[in-house]
Design an enzyme around this catalytic site. Structure first.
Site, PDB file in Angstrom:
ATOM      1  N   CYS A   1       0.949  -1.188  -0.217  1.00  0.00           N
ATOM      2  CA  CYS A   1       0.033  -0.045   0.013  1.00  0.00           C
ATOM      3  C   CYS A   1       1.013   1.297   0.038  1.00  0.00           C
ATOM      4  O   CYS A   1       0.402   2.417  -0.041  1.00  0.00           O
ATOM      5  CB  CYS A   1      -0.939   0.116   1.158  1.00  0.00           C
ATOM      6  SG  CYS A   1       0.143   0.153   2.622  1.00  0.00           S
TER       7      CYS A   1
ATOM      8  N   CYS B   1      -1.204  -5.273   6.767  1.00  0.00           N
ATOM      9  CA  CYS B   1      -1.115  -4.004   7.633  1.00  0.00           C
ATOM     10  C   CYS B   1      -0.176  -4.565   8.846  1.00  0.00           C
ATOM     11  O   CYS B   1       0.537  -3.460   9.189  1.00  0.00           O
ATOM     12  CB  CYS B   1      -2.289  -3.173   7.718  1.00  0.00           C
ATOM     13  SG  CYS B   1      -3.207  -3.090   6.365  1.00  0.00           S
TER      14      CYS B   1
HETATM   15 FE1  FES Z   1      -1.324   0.192   4.435  1.00  0.00          FE
HETATM   16 FE2  FES Z   1      -2.974  -0.941   6.223  1.00  0.00          FE
HETATM   17  S1  FES Z   1      -3.386  -0.281   4.064  1.00  0.00           S
HETATM   18  S2  FES Z   1      -0.706  -0.368   6.287  1.00  0.00           S
END
Ligand code: FES
Length: 129
Positions: free
Chosen positions: A38, A107
């Site tokens: 992400c 995450c």
């Molecule tokens: Fe990036 Fe959770 S979406 S750490």
């Protein structure tokens, strides 16, 4: 009752009231990792005395799960011997939070990995002494 989409109450609680947020000046160990999935970033700072983590703080540009898992990882690591704390895994963290939705498991890597980096940094600094 679940608060939010598939989040446990504990996740929500740590997200709303994260523990140990911030920065430590002159840390004994520092770890920074980015999440390739992400692009979020996590930093962890530790103070260590006699190989015990006496203080720990985190700073993140991350999602709610990243905040909740970091908050939990700092709680788990505080007061532990560095050799114990380095064994904390992303699964330990997720378990303590009563689970994370599967699409959010990545995450929890950030928090555990940043802690491991901070401990490795502490160890490498000490070897040079
Ligand atoms: Fe990036 Fe959770 S979406 S750490």
């Amino acid at each position: 009752m679940m608060a939010g989409v598939g989040y446990s109450k504990k996740v929500m609680e740590h997200f709303m009231n994260p523990r140990n947020v911030g920065v430590l000046e002159n840390p004994d160990g520092y770890g920074k990792v980015g999440n390739p999935i992400c692009g979020d970033v996590m930093e962890i700072f530790i103070k260590v005395k006699d190989d015990i983590i006496t203080d720990i703080k985190f700073k993140t540009f991350g999602c709610g799960s990243a905040i909740a898992t970091s908050s939990m990882v700092t709680e788990l690591a505080k007061g532990k011997h560095v050799d114990e704390a380095i064994k904390l895994t992303r699964n330990d963290v997720a378990d303590e939070l009563d689970g994370l939705p599967p699409q959010k498991m990545h995450c929890s890597n950030l928090a555990a990995d940043a802690l491991h980096e901070a401990i490795k940094d502490y160890k490498s600094r000490n070897m040079k002494k």
